[in-house]
Design an enzyme around this catalytic site. Structure first.
Site: not given
Lengths: 598, 388
Positions: A285, A288, A312, A332, A371, A374, A379, A528
């Site tokens: 990241e 990036e 994230c 990102s 999560k 996710e 993907e 988190c």
């Protein structure tokens, strides 16, 4: 709160509190506990459960102590006959419409209604059972992250307020009136088909088991017991500072190495660390970001979008997919650390360990419910398999430890396995709001200048704290020739946590009113450490203790910059090549999908 | 007081040289505080049922320091058995609007709203026509005050003032926590006077006739007259304006069919008066207050059915927000059904009465708090009918 003090009496004891204080808080000051259900310190006052009613001298009706401000000369009784009778009656009523099948409930032992029922000795079924005669029975398990069981709902509306006030999502709302009143979604659609971001903040505030995570505990036990499977587990940064709470410790205890010990005891073949891929995320990241800056500032490439935001937090990702699909190019392309870990587990790790990818079961322990969603995204199969097979919350891990009969306190400290078990302090602070920003700055600044960020002990204090939206800037000084275009540039950063705050920040970006380069967003309050998969209760005080623990963990580690992680360096050398290289692109980066609000 | 006889009055609907706007014109020349004192002095209490002194409400709102204040006319007439506001709205709407404008002038509000019950939308066309004319007249008089109409959607609870504000603000119609009261933070959280249709019409009449004439009628606690909606077992159902202070017996003598067994005073949320109490019960704030609904039942009626209907109504019309009301209404309804079917023994009615008492003490708003009125009064007085 006002400076002006109000004098009142509670149970014949005098107390002075600032004007505007509620009776509930004034009573707390005198150590009189008044039970509550719809009240939550993170939320606005509802005053609808009526469990906290108290007697006010001179008032015909009882008053809700959570919703009534004190007034001069007020006389309150919190435990009069009238109060006790009414309160018990209200609890009995709530139980009559509540599916009190406690032994089968995920929240058994951690339920506020159960506690009250036991405290008030509500044994006999006084009232007619309304659950059996109602149609509110089907559990919504459409979502891979959250399950909703209306038969356990007591309509306190904490979830509704959470979803609206803290998260700006409003996936849950009140529908209908009277006996048909319920908490539902847009057009009563299944949870998986609405704007829900799966953040799980509603679960964290649900006083009963009406909202809970979809549990994959049994599946994970099955895999552990399957001799043909190599079961690996990764643990997210914020789990280690909260896991102790449901195991009987005070908030703020760090139990990283006891947790490793417990996981080994449970039978995972390899206990690894999401911190490893958190460090990797920073490499990808950070690169990036620098690449985007170069393209925008030097090459004049108009297709490059700034500010770049972090990616994230999967709750945040789904939120922006619904809310500002036109800004998805600002996000990102990096996968979250969990998913980077998953993709590497079934490629790099398999290769190094001489295992077949199909024999590896990849489990993650997360402070998060999003999560779970996710890991299920289509993907997230770049390894050729489901990159992460099962996601468990911190709460589920605590349950697993209890099931295994482990005396957590007496466990010896153990180290993470190798490979993919190394971490730095930069990775640990991913668990707190501002942590990704701080970790990224520690690395990016050093890539560009060759020297450490100009903050004492690497502690970038301006990005820390619980302020909803925070801004910080770093002036880049002494660039190496390759990055000379950044010389003297003031890198502008912003941080938001909680999706309401994220919304405000992104609204400014959308309207062109913000000129940041880099934005960190975490869906949950506090980041988190306050995630929807964390132990219940979670509140401001507990979040701040967990944050202290996270920063203590960081400062105690020998390595505190992601690019210093030796295993990450080894990974690039042996497998990935360079950050943003071809293999990285395939395994560690992803794309997003614009979604509608309705 | 007891010898007071039922007396018909004609203030609200009288229209001999009835030019409400002239009352407004005259009143606008007076001092604001003086008007409020007059309303206080008249003893006028809210005609929606709760009976809060109207003038005090105005005074509190006037005293609030706020650039924006509102006047709201509560025309969400939803109490079962009341239909008098409908008649006032269709026959003398100008008296209501003038009352609102006087209030606006007195408290310093520039905007007024009439919150119209969804089921009364058929009145909208005529009301708006009258209102357009009226707003223009107010402007001509030099008063900066405009009234508009907002329609409800048919929820009973939106007649509760704070739920009404929520509904006007586009939210779910759910009562708010109090305090703050509307006089401090009402519509859009601004100081607001909210008065019932009939109350505002009386304001106009008090300003026209003077406080004394109004005050001379009624009793100490219940000044003036009031419009009643009379229904049920009566040969002359309809709308009557009566001086306050009469007993239920006097009322029954006038309106009953000769076989009256009970009168439900104040609609579904009011209390049931059995024959044995007719003579001792005053209709008014010293006895049983009413927003206007008077339902007469003769001996052919099953009081179980009456109560059952009321409870069905409440179980459906509770907003569902607070637990005592949402669950309590269902439990009372299912409870009497269970007793009737012999699934629970008659003793269970005592548990239900305790529950009704809890609802009265612990519910968030007037809806849940008042379910005990019909429940306890019917169960206590007609126990046999409930059980057998």
């Amino acid at each position: 709160m006002s400076e002006y003090l109000v004098n009142l009496k509670i149970n014949d004891l005098s107390v002075s509190v600032p004007e505007g204080t509620t009776i509930l808080d004034a009573a707390k000051k005198l150590n009189f506990r008044i039970p509550t259900l719809c009240h939550h310190p993170d939320l606005t006052v509802a005053g609808n459960c009526r469990v906290c009613v108290v007697e006010q001298k001179g008032s015909r009706a009882l008053v809700a102590s959570c919703a009534t401000p004190v007034s001069e000369g007020m006389e309150i009784f919190t435990n009069s006959r009238k109060v006790r009778d009414a309160r018990k009656n209200v609890i009995e009523l709530l139980l009559s419409e509540h599916n009190a099948d406690c032994t089968k409930c995920f929240k058994n032992g951690n339920c506020e209604l159960q506690d009250l029922a036991s405290e008030y000795r509500v044994g006999d079924h006084v009232f007619i059972d309304l659950v059996k005669t109602s149609a509110r029975h089907e559990i919504d398990i459409s979502s891979p992250a959250i399950q909703k069981d209306d038969s356990k709902c007591i309509r306190c509306q904490r979830c509704v307020r959470t979803c609206h006030e803290i998260q700006h999502v409003s996936a849950l709302a009140v529908v209908n009136k009277g006996e048909h009143q319920a908490i539902s979604t847009f057009l009563n659609k299944p949870m998986n088909d609405v704007v829900c971001t799966n953040c799980g903040q509603c679960i964290n505030r649900c006083p009963t088991g009406a909202l809970a995570e979809r549990s994959y505990l049994d599946q994970v036990w099955d895999m552990i017991n399957d001799e043909t499977k190599h079961v690996i587990v990764q643990t997210a940064p914020a789990v280690r500072v909260a896991l102790a709470e449901p195991l009987g410790f005070d908030p703020g205890n760090r139990v990283t190495h006891k947790m490793v010990s417990a996981l080994k005891h449970i039978g995972f073949d390899s206990v690894l660390d999401t911190d490893f891929t958190a460090d990797l995320t920073i490499m990808e990241e950070g690169t990036e970001l620098l690449t985007r800056l170069k393209k925008a500032l030097v090459d004049g490439d108009k297709s490059v979008k700034l500010p770049m935001t972090t990616s994230c937090s999967p709750g945040w990702v789904k939120f922006i997919e619904h809310t500002y699909p036109s800004l998805l190019d600002n996000v990102s392309t990096c996968k979250s650390p969990q998913q980077m870990f998953g993709a590497l587990a079934k490629t790099y790790y398999a290769q190094k360990k001489g295992l077949k990818a199909q024999d590896i079961v990849s489990v993650s322990i997360m402070p998060c419910t999003a999560k779970k969603y996710e890991a299920d995204r289509p993907e997230m199969r770049d390894s050729g398999y489901k990159d992460v097979d099962y996601v468990l919350t911190t709460r589920e891990l605590a349950m697993m430890i209890k099931q295994a009969g482990i005396d957590f306190e007496s466990l010896p400290d153990m180290e993470y396995d190798r490979i993919m078990g190394d971490s730095t302090g930069a990775a640990v602070i991913f668990g707190a709001t501002g942590g990704v920003m701080e970790a990224a700055l520690r690395t990016a600044y050093e890539i560009v200048t060759g020297s450490e960020v100009p903050f004492k002990n690497l502690d970038i204090l301006p990005v820390r704290g619980f302020e909803g939206v925070r801004e910080a800037s770093v002036t880049i000084d002494g660039c190496t020739p390759e990055w000379s275009f950044l010389e003297g540039v003031e890198l502008k950063c912003a941080i938001a946590h909680g999706l309401e705050n994220a919304y405000q920040l992104m609204k400014a970006v959308y309207e062109g009113k913000a000129n940041y380069h880099f934005i960190e967003i975490m869906a949950c309050p506090g980041g988190c450490l306050g995630g929807g998969g964390q132990p219940i209760p979670t509140n401001e005080e507990i979040r701040s203790k967990r944050a202290q623990a996270i920063y203590a963990e960081d400062s105690g580690l020998p390595l505190r910059k992601s690019h210093d992680n030796p295993e990450v360096q080894q990974l690039y050398k042996e497998f990935l090549g360079a950050p943003l290289g071809h293999k990285s692109h395939t395994l560690l980066h992803t794309h997003y999908k614009g979604r509608k609000r309705y | 007081m007891k010898d007071k006889k039922l007396k018909k009055v004609d203030l609200i609907f009288e229209c001999n040289d009835c030019k409400p706007v002239e009352v407004l014109e005259k009143t606008l020349k007076r001092d604001q505080d003086e008007i409020i004192l007059d309303i206080i002095d008249s003893g006028l209490k809210g005609r929606g049922g709760a009976g809060f002194p109207t003038g005090l409400k105005w005074k509190f709102t006037k005293n609030e320091d706020s650039a924006i204040k509102y006047v709201i006319c509560n025309a969400d007439e939803g109490e079962p058995g009341t239909f008098k506001d409908r008649e006032i709205l269709s026959r003398v709407p100008e008296k209501i609007f003038v009352g609102m404008a006087i209030c606006g002038y007195a408290i310093g509000a520039k905007e007024g709203f009439l919150y119209l019950r969804g089921e009364y939308n058929f009145l909208l066309k005529d009301l708006n026509a009258t209102l357009d004319k009226f707003n223009a007249q107010v402007k001509d008089l030099g008063l900066d005050f405009t009234i508009s109409i907002k329609s409800g959607s048919g929820a009973y609870i939106c007649g509760e003032e704070s739920a009404l504000f929520e509904s006007m603000e586009g939210k779910r119609g759910e009562p708010r926590n109090k305090p703050p009261y509307p006089t401090v933070a009402g519509y859009n959280s601004k100081p607001t006077v909210i008065n019932n249709v009939e109350t505002l019409a009386y304001v106009t009449m008090i300003c026209r006739l003077g406080a004394q004439q109004f005050k001379d009628m009624g009793t100490n606690d219940s000044r003036g007259s009031k419009v009643f909606s009379v229904s049920g077992d009566t040969p002359i159902a309809g709308i009557y304006e009566l001086e306050l202070g009469m007993t239920v017996q006097e009322f029954v003598n006038e309106f009953g069919d000769g076989d009256t067994k009970a009168v439900q005073v104040g609609g579904a949320s009011g209390s049931c008066v059995p024959r044995k109490n007719f003579a001792d019960t005053i209709i008014g704030f010293e006895g049983i207050p009413t927003g206007g609904s008077m339902m007469i039942f003769n001996s052919s009626r099953s009081m179980y059915n009456v109560l059952h209907d009321y409870l069905e109504f409440f179980a459906e019309e509770s907003c569902g927000q607070c637990s005592p009301c949402r669950i309590g209404c269902q439990q009372l309804l299912k409870g009497i059904e269970a007793v009737k079917r012999k699934e629970r023994n008659p003793q269970y009615l005592e548990d239900l009465k305790k529950l009704a008492a809890t609802m009265k003490l612990a519910s968030k708003c007037g809806l849940g708090q008042s379910v005990a009125n019909p429940f306890t009064s019917i169960v206590d007085n007609f126990k046999e009918e409930i059980i057998y």
